[in-house]
Motif scaffolding. Structure first.
Motif, mmCIF file in Angstrom:
data_model
loop_
_atom_site.group_PDB
_atom_site.id
_atom_site.type_symbol
_atom_site.label_atom_id
_atom_site.label_comp_id
_atom_site.label_asym_id
_atom_site.label_seq_id
_atom_site.Cartn_x
_atom_site.Cartn_y
_atom_site.Cartn_z
ATOM 1 N N UNK A 214 0.832 -1.205 0.000
ATOM 2 C CA UNK A 214 0.000 0.000 0.000
ATOM 3 C C UNK A 214 0.864 1.251 0.000
ATOM 4 N N UNK A 215 0.409 2.252 -0.748
ATOM 5 C CA UNK A 215 1.041 3.566 -0.739
ATOM 6 C C UNK A 215 -0.043 4.628 -0.851
ATOM 7 N N UNK A 216 -0.038 5.556 0.071
ATOM 8 C CA UNK A 216 -0.999 6.650 0.044
ATOM 9 C C UNK A 216 -0.583 7.697 -0.977
ATOM 10 N N UNK A 217 -1.556 8.364 -1.577
ATOM 11 C CA UNK A 217 -1.279 9.498 -2.454
ATOM 12 C C UNK A 217 -0.829 10.681 -1.601
ATOM 13 N N UNK A 218 0.306 11.263 -1.949
ATOM 14 C CA UNK A 218 0.912 12.329 -1.160
ATOM 15 C C UNK A 218 0.710 13.683 -1.822
ATOM 16 N N UNK A 219 0.345 14.681 -1.033
ATOM 17 C CA UNK A 219 0.149 16.035 -1.574
ATOM 18 C C UNK A 219 1.443 16.602 -2.130
ATOM 19 N N UNK A 220 2.571 16.250 -1.503
ATOM 20 C CA UNK A 220 3.853 16.815 -1.922
ATOM 21 C C UNK A 220 4.469 16.081 -3.110
ATOM 22 N N UNK A 221 3.814 15.021 -3.589
ATOM 23 C CA UNK A 221 4.346 14.246 -4.717
ATOM 24 C C UNK A 221 3.250 14.063 -5.764
ATOM 25 N N UNK A 222 3.037 15.051 -6.627
ATOM 26 C CA UNK A 222 1.989 14.914 -7.649
ATOM 27 C C UNK A 222 2.257 13.721 -8.558
ATOM 28 N N UNK A 223 1.193 13.034 -8.900
ATOM 29 C CA UNK A 223 1.306 11.826 -9.722
ATOM 30 C C UNK A 223 1.641 12.192 -11.161
ATOM 31 N N UNK A 224 2.608 11.470 -11.727
ATOM 32 C CA UNK A 224 2.900 11.548 -13.164
ATOM 33 C C UNK A 224 2.504 10.210 -13.766
ATOM 34 N N UNK A 225 1.512 10.215 -14.630
ATOM 35 C CA UNK A 225 0.931 8.978 -15.136
ATOM 36 C C UNK A 225 1.739 8.431 -16.313
ATOM 37 N N UNK A 226 1.658 7.122 -16.495
ATOM 38 C CA UNK A 226 2.318 6.486 -17.624
ATOM 39 C C UNK A 226 3.289 5.411 -17.177
ATOM 40 N N UNK A 227 4.114 4.953 -18.107
ATOM 41 C CA UNK A 227 5.099 3.904 -17.842
ATOM 42 C C UNK A 227 6.494 4.442 -18.134
ATOM 43 N N UNK A 228 7.506 3.818 -17.518
ATOM 44 C CA UNK A 228 8.865 4.323 -17.653
ATOM 45 C C UNK A 228 9.493 3.983 -19.011
#
Length: 412
Positions: A214-228
């Protein structure tokens, strides 16, 4: 009952409502080509399912009939509750291994390739997951869950997952502790290192909390969607083949026969040392990440949208009627769909040869319709030919009229 077929109108209704929410809130979570690419992958997946779902059904039915330990009744409501929870437990491990093993990621990566996150992403599904996916649900057959119950709870599980693919719903308090939500599923679709390979549940997040993923969504780490390893294409066929092709190239290049074999089943991203040294892979810098995009004029975008709507209608019809067809008819339907969506992808990528390929698609409709009538998949008569003629004429106008208009308006 095919719940997914009946849900299709609601999917598109909710996508329309999300587009309105985008406009109202000043967000831009949709791009036309990306959304069409996601939906094309979904249409291709459902069409492919006509040919491939028999693998899972036969293996499950055989295991249930011959090796089932208990006789669970369809009439018992607790059997349904148990099956719903048990299915999600099996899904968790299917999903988790789909991220942790190369060959399984090759199938599942399709769902993660979009660099946007919206309800169309939910419908972006693999066409090759049937190869290994059935293995993870055999425990349900062994404990005696009837096939009808298995298929129903599987469909309900998939339907639940649709609504969590949105950026418009914030964290939901206590609900986050038990269920998959938009917030914790946004984490799952991220390529940020802190978020990668987390939150695998389909309905329940409790499995991730129990097994340490489990990992919570963090306010200080905006999500960047996609694959590496970005897809960088709007083609649904290449979307399904991209990672298989990468594994195949590495297997061919490897000097060791053992490496050629084990690369398929090693942890995702593992490469033979000699191959990694000779052919290093560059990963995108997230600090300067730019989404894949191809400039395309408004008339060409409108043409692609209208053609895609035609394929959605055709795919829905195939989903509703194709199950009763013989294998030859199903192959014809799949080939027609796959080729059309491939051509649409080249059009969205604005390839120089896209108009010529579009001509080939329109011409290929003639033998396709003839075969469909010969196989009695469509009624004989002139009505279908008249509709095809009208459709082809409008398509030709759509291909060339915008180009002629642009030529006349161009400065001399």
């Amino acid at each position: 009952m095919n719940y997914i077929l009946y849900a299709v109108p609601f999917f598109f209704l909710l996508i329309g409502l999300e587009l309105l929410a985008d406009r109202w809130r000043g967000m831009r979570s949709y791009r036309l080509a990306d959304a069409i690419n996601s939906l094309s992958a979904g249409v291709l997946s459902t069409t492919s399912g006509l040919l491939t779902k028999v693998v899972g059904l036969l293996t499950y039915g055989f295991a249930w009939q011959h090796w089932g330990l208990f006789e669970l009744s369809v009439e018992n409501p607790w059997v349904w509750v148990f099956a719903f929870v048990f299915y999600d437990f099996c899904y968790y491990w299917n999903h988790r291994l789909g991220h942790e093993r190369n060959v399984l990621w090759a199938a599942h990566s399709v769902h993660h390739q979009s660099e946007d996150y919206n309800l169309s992403t939910a419908l972006r599904q693999t066409s090759t997951g049937f190869i290994f996916g059935w293995i993870f649900y055999l425990p349900m057959a062994l404990v005696g869950v009837p096939p009808l119950v298995f298929l129903t709870v599987g469909a309900l599980n998939l339907l639940y997952q649709f609504w969590v693919h949105t950026r418009h719903v914030p964290k939901l308090g206590w609900f986050e502790w038990i269920f998959i939500t938009p917030s914790n599923h946004r984490v799952h679709h991220a390529q940020n290192p802190i978020y990668m390979d987390r939150n695998y549940g389909g309905v329940f997040i409790v499995w991730d909390r129990l097994f340490g993923t489990f990992q919570e969504e963090l306010d200080e780490e905006p999500v960047i969607f996609g694959v590496t390893t970005p897809l960088r294409s709007w083609n649904p066929l290449w979307a399904n083949l991209q990672f298989y092709a990468a594994l195949w190239r590495d297997a061919v290049r490897a000097e060791s026969w053992w490496d050629k074999l084990r690369i398929w089943f090693m942890r995702t991203g593992w490469r033979p040392a000699d191959v990694a040294a000779k052919y290093p892979l560059a990963k995108p810098d997230l600090a300067s990440f730019v989404k894949f995009d191809v400039p395309l004029g408004r008339p060409a975008q409108l043409y692609a949208t209208l053609q895609f709507i035609a394929y959605v209608i055709g795919g829905t019809w195939l989903l509703g009627w194709g199950e009763g067809w013989a294998l030859g008819g199903q192959l014809l339907g799949w080939s027609w769909m796959a080729f059309g969506l491939y051509v649409l992808g080249t059009w969205l990528e604005n390839r120089p040869w896209a108009p010529w390929l579009e001509w080939a698609r329109l011409l290929a409709n003639v033998p396709a319709l003839w075969l469909a009538q010969r196989m009695e998949l469509l009624p004989a008569g002139t009505e279908a030919w008249s509709l095809l003629g009208l459709y082809s004429l409008l398509s030709v106008v759509g291909i060339y009229l915008p180009r002629l208009g642009s030529a006349r308006l161009a400065p001399r």
